[in-house]
Design an enzyme around this catalytic site. Structure first.
Site, PDB file in Angstrom:
ATOM      1  CB  THR A  12      -3.616  -5.471  12.980  1.00 54.65           C
ATOM      2  OG1 THR A  12      -4.915  -5.499  13.560  1.00 54.65           O
ATOM      3  CG2 THR A  12      -3.320  -6.804  12.337  1.00 54.65           C
TER       4      THR A  12
ATOM      5  CD  GLU B 238      -2.924   3.644   7.227  1.00 57.74           C
ATOM      6  OE1 GLU B 238      -2.830   3.282   8.419  1.00 57.74           O
ATOM      7  OE2 GLU B 238      -1.939   3.860   6.506  1.00 57.74           O
TER       8      GLU B 238
ATOM      9  N   GLY C 173      -9.780 -10.362  14.038  1.00 60.71           N
ATOM     10  CA  GLY C 173     -10.146  -9.695  15.280  1.00 60.71           C
ATOM     11  C   GLY C 173     -10.716  -8.301  15.091  1.00 60.71           C
ATOM     12  CE1 TYR C 174     -10.137  -5.175  19.833  1.00 60.07           C
ATOM     13  CE2 TYR C 174      -8.227  -4.327  18.701  1.00 60.07           C
ATOM     14  CZ  TYR C 174      -8.869  -4.657  19.872  1.00 60.07           C
ATOM     15  OH  TYR C 174      -8.255  -4.450  21.079  1.00 60.07           O
TER      16      TYR C 174
ATOM     17  CB  CYS D 189      16.728  10.549  22.301  1.00 57.43           C
ATOM     18  SG  CYS D 189      15.544   9.496  23.163  1.00 57.43           S
TER      19      CYS D 189
ATOM     20  CB  CYS E  82      19.369   6.031  17.673  1.00 59.40           C
ATOM     21  SG  CYS E  82      17.913   7.067  17.386  1.00 59.40           S
TER      22      CYS E  82
ATOM     23  CE1 TYR F  45      -1.602   6.147  11.814  1.00 55.18           C
ATOM     24  CE2 TYR F  45      -3.421   4.684  11.308  1.00 55.18           C
ATOM     25  CZ  TYR F  45      -2.124   5.089  11.108  1.00 55.18           C
ATOM     26  OH  TYR F  45      -1.351   4.456  10.182  1.00 55.18           O
TER      27      TYR F  45
ATOM     28  CB  CYS G 125      12.084   4.523  18.378  1.00 56.35           C
ATOM     29  SG  CYS G 125      12.019   5.142  20.071  1.00 56.35           S
TER      30      CYS G 125
ATOM     31  CB  CYS H 150      19.610   3.570  22.101  1.00 60.28           C
ATOM     32  SG  CYS H 150      17.885   3.584  22.629  1.00 60.28           S
TER      33      CYS H 150
ATOM     34  CG  ASP I  40       1.501   4.856  14.604  1.00 61.18           C
ATOM     35  OD1 ASP I  40       2.310   5.687  15.042  1.00 61.18           O
ATOM     36  OD2 ASP I  40       1.822   3.903  13.883  1.00 61.18           O
TER      37      ASP I  40
ATOM     38  CD1 TRP J 168       0.493   0.570   3.256  1.00 56.32           C
ATOM     39  CD2 TRP J 168      -0.115  -1.569   3.133  1.00 56.32           C
ATOM     40  NE1 TRP J 168       1.029  -0.079   4.335  1.00 56.32           N
ATOM     41  CE2 TRP J 168       0.666  -1.394   4.290  1.00 56.32           C
ATOM     42  CE3 TRP J 168      -0.628  -2.840   2.847  1.00 56.32           C
ATOM     43  CZ2 TRP J 168       0.953  -2.454   5.153  1.00 56.32           C
ATOM     44  CZ3 TRP J 168      -0.338  -3.871   3.716  1.00 56.32           C
ATOM     45  CH2 TRP J 168       0.436  -3.678   4.846  1.00 56.32           C
TER      46      TRP J 168
END
Length: 360
Positions: free
Chosen positions: A49, A43, A87-88, A214, A208, A126, A198, A205, A144, A30
DNA sequence: AAGACGGGGGT
DNA sequence: ACCCCAGTCTT
């Protein structure tokens, strides 16, 4: 924390995320896609998920429903079968409703501004931001789970991120970080960064690009952030399923909208709050049972807010099935049972049952 | 503000 | 056993 909310600092983070993304591209079906319908489908599927879990469902979905009209013209039962196991299930029913609303109210043209997109059932802030930015280059930032984790660490937000005030602060910071000249690329970049760099546990880290920006890393608090509120213990529910059949038919019923698995099918259910023996249950069952099979199947399923212990007992019925009809049970050919969408526990039972009854 | 809503995978 | 996941809706 206020001293970090300056343009120069935010700009450096923004550029760091986008530079990292250019070096670490992610290839998914996508992506590089401007079709709002396809973006919408991906989305919704990816809400709560994992990409790996949702990907096969996305491919199956787009094969069966290549356009919004295909989805709108489908039946809810067929859609639930596509969604089975993901699910959901409310997501699927909302998509079906929204597809029909888009056909009726928008002449089958996907809405092209943020507030109209946000009106769609199952589309929250979102998903609306994702569609608006990816399909239409509109400047709305996605927040998100990945973004929440990244921002709470970058700014060392030690309070629980599921607290509305903290959530609000994260959305403000995310909006300030957004590159309004290329919201689609930025949104993709910040989610990828959160997902790959992250990570929730063992974030990278040590190499990163935002290490010195950070605050959590600087304070050695990365493993304490994001903080979450304490969760309540799950309740256990005991489902006792009688699997009624007569001749070549099973009897099944669609679950209501007020409980888990709404829109999915099930067999004859007796529920208890504690473990019960079948010998205590059967005498009180209101079914015209001719014969009880010896085989019993037990399954346990962990859901996010409850634990389901399910037991199955197959029963043959005598002629009178008025009780079942009164309670909205319908008969389906035993060999067609797989055309209906069932919860995971029943799917597991049917898989085992296939071996025994040689169904299909 | 809190609860409900699935299922799979990682630790 | 517990946490998390490209969240949203209801009460």
């Amino acid at each position: 924390m206020g001293r970090f909310k300056n343009t120069k600092y935010l700009n450096a983070i923004q550029k760091g995320i986008m530079a990292w993304s250019s070096e670490n591209p992610r290839h998914l079906p996508w992506k590089d896609n401007r079709d709002p319908y396809q973006i919408w489908v991906s989305e919704i599927i990816l809400q709560q998920t994992r990409v790996e879990q949702g990907l096969p469902y996305y491919l199956k979905f787009m094969e069966r429903y290549p356009t919004l009209l295909d989805l709108a013209n489908s039946t809810e039962d067929e859609l639930m079968k596509i969604w089975e196991g993901l699910g959901y299930y409310r997501r699927a029913r909302h998509m079906h409703q929204s597809a029909q609303i888009i056909v009726q109210q928008y002449d089958a043209i996907f809405p092209q501004n943020y507030s109209d997109i946000l009106q769609l059932k199952g589309v929250g802030s979102y998903t609306a931001a994702a569609i608006a930015s990816f399909a239409f280059d509109l400047p709305y930032v996605v927040v998100d789970g990945n973004v929440i984790r990244l921002i709470s660490r970058l700014f060392a937000l030690v309070d629980p991120v599921d607290d509305p005030s903290v959530r609000k602060e994260i959305e403000n910071l995310a909006s300030m970080l957004l590159d309004k000249t290329d919201p689609a690329f930025f949104n993709q970049a910040i989610m990828d960064f959160g997902a790959i760099q992250c990570k929730p546990v063992h974030p990278e880290c040590n190499h990163c690009p935002l290490q010195e920006k950070c605050q959590a890393f600087q304070k050695d608090m990365v493993n304490l952030i994001p903080a979450k509120k304490e969760k309540k213990p799950r309740k256990t529910r005991f489902f006792y399923y009688l699997v009624p059949y007569k001749d070549e038919f099973f009897y099944i019923r669609k679950r209501s909208t007020t409980d888990i698995w709404s829109g999915l099918f099930e067999f004859y259910l007796i529920e208890f709050s504690e473990e019960v023996d079948w010998s205590k249950i059967l005498p009180n069952v209101d079914l015209p049972i001719k014969r009880v099979h010896r085989q019993q199947n037990k399954y346990k399923q962990q859901l996010s807010h409850q634990i389901i212990q399910a037991e199955f007992l197959t029963v043959e019925l005598i002629d009178d099935i008025s009780i079942l009809e009164r309670d909205k049970y319908t008969r389906v050919k035993r060999k067609k049972i797989r055309n209906f969408a069932f919860p995971k526990v029943i799917d597991c039972f049917l898989k085992d049952k296939d071996v025994i009854l040689n169904l299909h």
